[in-house]
Design an enzyme around this catalytic site. Sequence first.
Site, PDB file in Angstrom:
ATOM      1  N   LYS A 168     -13.882  63.429  68.745  1.00 37.16           N
ATOM      2  CA  LYS A 168     -14.742  64.327  69.518  1.00 37.16           C
ATOM      3  C   LYS A 168     -13.962  65.085  70.576  1.00 37.16           C
ATOM      4  O   LYS A 168     -14.297  66.216  70.908  1.00 37.16           O
ATOM      5  CB  LYS A 168     -15.893  63.554  70.169  1.00 37.16           C
ATOM      6  CG  LYS A 168     -16.903  63.070  69.148  1.00 37.16           C
ATOM      7  CD  LYS A 168     -18.243  62.772  69.762  1.00 37.16           C
ATOM      8  CE  LYS A 168     -19.257  62.477  68.670  1.00 37.16           C
ATOM      9  NZ  LYS A 168     -20.519  62.008  69.160  1.00 37.16           N
TER      10      LYS A 168
ATOM     11  N   LYS B 206     -18.012  61.571  56.942  1.00 40.69           N
ATOM     12  CA  LYS B 206     -19.313  60.889  56.941  1.00 40.69           C
ATOM     13  C   LYS B 206     -20.423  61.908  57.211  1.00 40.69           C
ATOM     14  O   LYS B 206     -20.190  62.922  57.888  1.00 40.69           O
ATOM     15  CB  LYS B 206     -19.339  59.744  57.968  1.00 40.69           C
ATOM     16  CG  LYS B 206     -19.297  60.218  59.392  1.00 40.69           C
ATOM     17  CD  LYS B 206     -19.641  59.125  60.391  1.00 40.69           C
ATOM     18  CE  LYS B 206     -19.600  59.760  61.778  1.00 40.69           C
ATOM     19  NZ  LYS B 206     -19.983  58.984  62.884  1.00 40.69           N
TER      20      LYS B 206
ATOM     21  N   LYS C 142     -25.076  64.078  62.249  1.00 43.08           N
ATOM     22  CA  LYS C 142     -26.129  64.932  62.798  1.00 43.08           C
ATOM     23  C   LYS C 142     -25.550  66.243  63.306  1.00 43.08           C
ATOM     24  O   LYS C 142     -26.239  67.240  63.382  1.00 43.08           O
ATOM     25  CB  LYS C 142     -26.806  64.246  63.998  1.00 43.08           C
ATOM     26  CG  LYS C 142     -27.528  62.955  63.695  1.00 43.08           C
ATOM     27  CD  LYS C 142     -28.390  62.568  64.918  1.00 43.08           C
ATOM     28  CE  LYS C 142     -28.621  61.085  64.989  1.00 43.08           C
ATOM     29  NZ  LYS C 142     -27.693  60.407  65.919  1.00 43.08           N
TER      30      LYS C 142
HETATM   31  P1  TYM Z   1     -25.671  57.401  66.000  1.00 41.70           P
HETATM   32  O1  TYM Z   1     -26.826  57.966  66.726  1.00 41.70           O
HETATM   33  O2  TYM Z   1     -24.522  58.284  65.668  1.00 41.70           O
HETATM   34  O3  TYM Z   1     -26.129  56.772  64.632  1.00 41.70           O
HETATM   35  C1  TYM Z   1     -27.201  55.854  64.565  1.00 41.70           C
HETATM   36  C2  TYM Z   1     -26.908  54.790  63.533  1.00 41.70           C
HETATM   37  O4  TYM Z   1     -26.676  55.380  62.248  1.00 41.70           O
HETATM   38  C3  TYM Z   1     -25.453  54.920  61.712  1.00 41.70           C
HETATM   39  N1  TYM Z   1     -24.848  56.031  60.943  1.00 41.70           N
HETATM   40  C4  TYM Z   1     -24.549  55.968  59.645  1.00 41.70           C
HETATM   41  N2  TYM Z   1     -24.685  54.996  58.725  1.00 41.70           N
HETATM   42  C5  TYM Z   1     -24.286  55.269  57.453  1.00 41.70           C
HETATM   43  N3  TYM Z   1     -23.768  56.467  57.072  1.00 41.70           N
HETATM   44  C6  TYM Z   1     -23.609  57.479  57.960  1.00 41.70           C
HETATM   45  N4  TYM Z   1     -23.120  58.650  57.575  1.00 41.70           N
HETATM   46  C7  TYM Z   1     -24.016  57.244  59.318  1.00 41.70           C
HETATM   47  N5  TYM Z   1     -24.001  58.017  60.436  1.00 41.70           N
HETATM   48  C8  TYM Z   1     -24.516  57.247  61.419  1.00 41.70           C
HETATM   49  C9  TYM Z   1     -24.612  54.556  62.924  1.00 41.70           C
HETATM   50  O5  TYM Z   1     -23.607  53.634  62.589  1.00 41.70           O
HETATM   51  C10 TYM Z   1     -25.639  53.983  63.857  1.00 41.70           C
HETATM   52  O6  TYM Z   1     -25.874  52.624  63.555  1.00 41.70           O
HETATM   53  N6  TYM Z   1     -22.961  54.811  69.307  1.00 41.70           N
HETATM   54  C11 TYM Z   1     -24.154  54.780  68.496  1.00 41.70           C
HETATM   55  C12 TYM Z   1     -25.437  54.616  69.305  1.00 41.70           C
HETATM   56  C13 TYM Z   1     -25.468  53.433  70.220  1.00 41.70           C
HETATM   57  C14 TYM Z   1     -25.632  52.081  69.826  1.00 41.70           C
HETATM   58  C15 TYM Z   1     -25.668  51.336  71.054  1.00 41.70           C
HETATM   59  C16 TYM Z   1     -25.736  51.428  68.596  1.00 41.70           C
HETATM   60  C17 TYM Z   1     -25.413  53.457  71.576  1.00 41.70           C
HETATM   61  N7  TYM Z   1     -25.531  52.207  72.077  1.00 41.70           N
HETATM   62  C18 TYM Z   1     -25.799  49.940  71.035  1.00 41.70           C
HETATM   63  C19 TYM Z   1     -25.872  50.027  68.590  1.00 41.70           C
HETATM   64  C20 TYM Z   1     -25.902  49.308  69.803  1.00 41.70           C
HETATM   65  C21 TYM Z   1     -24.258  56.089  67.737  1.00 41.70           C
HETATM   66  O7  TYM Z   1     -23.670  57.070  68.088  1.00 41.70           O
HETATM   67  O8  TYM Z   1     -25.153  56.090  66.750  1.00 41.70           O
END
Ligand code: TYM
Length: 329
Positions: free
Chosen positions: A112, A194, A197
Amino acid sequence: MRKRVFSGVQPTGNIHIGNYLGALRQFVQLQDENDCIYCIVDLHAITTPKDPRELREHILNVAALYMAVGIDPAKSTVFVQSDVPGHAELSWILMCNSYTGELSRMTQFKDKSRASESAGTGLFAYPVLMAADILLYDSDIVPVGNDQKQHIELTRDIAIRVNNKYGEDTFVVPEGRFLKEGARIMALDDPSAKMSKSAENELSRISLLDDEAKIKKAIMRATTDSDGEIRFDPENKPGVSNLLTIYGVFTGTSVAELEKNYAGQGYGALKKDLVEVTIESLRPIREKYAEICASGELPRILADGAEQAGAKAEQVIRRVKERFGLGSR
Ligand code: TYM
């Protein structure tokens, strides 16, 4: 025994099938047998600039989608991160127990920060706030996609480090939970990246609320390869393998079975069927989403959730402050 489960999703855009198949699907599976807390991590979202009105919309959109995929607020706590002050508070304490070296090694930060001219401090500290989210609830299990593996490892390292210094029972050391299939759904236009969003090309992803025409277009145009054989081989055939994974998880069919069913057929046939499978799988989510938005229940659910989460967080903050010698009492 019931375990404490915690996870979160950033309100940065429409949740896509990668988020659903890798993470949200697990949230729903876990909620009957465990004590689950699911958060909308708005403080993480502002690590890159956000339009305030859009952010608020996305927060409510993620909350409604949580419910639409099957998270039941009667079983799970659903709340917005910034409604509970303990996240920011614990984050500072953990920042004083993490190293710039380890944060510089986070691949998400490297990716990023490369894209922007000047990377913000918030972006750098992002994984520490995530560690705070998890440790604030004495979480045992964190269901996430594969891309969060490194962040979970860091959370464990910080927890163990603090425990060694301030007492073994300061933090529960959590474990990540990753699914065998669907933990990493790839972008449809570029199966080496991957699904995300924030990718510019809308056709790189399928969002849970996409209409049928968009779903069809994205799948029919998905990048494959030229050898024409429907075979699961993520290394050499990442595009086709990604389609097979999505198909398999949505229908509960093994990839081996799909290979057998489609033997001798072309990519067109596979894609056409996957369009149908995806539309049918997302239809109930879209319908439930509309119902939830119309019900006007969301503000109450999120207020109740914040109250429940806040009470749990308060206990951990009190314990941590006491261990660290912080405060006047
Ligand atoms: P975020 O918002 O990017 O994504 C949410 C969840 O979706 C999963 N994910 C995927 N799984 C499979 N294939 C993909 N292409 C894919 N893209 C996203 C992510 O692994 C995630 O589980 N840092 C985290 C948010 C967060 C969080 C936390 C998660 C903040 N605090 C505490 C767990 C515990 C994130 O950016 O998720």
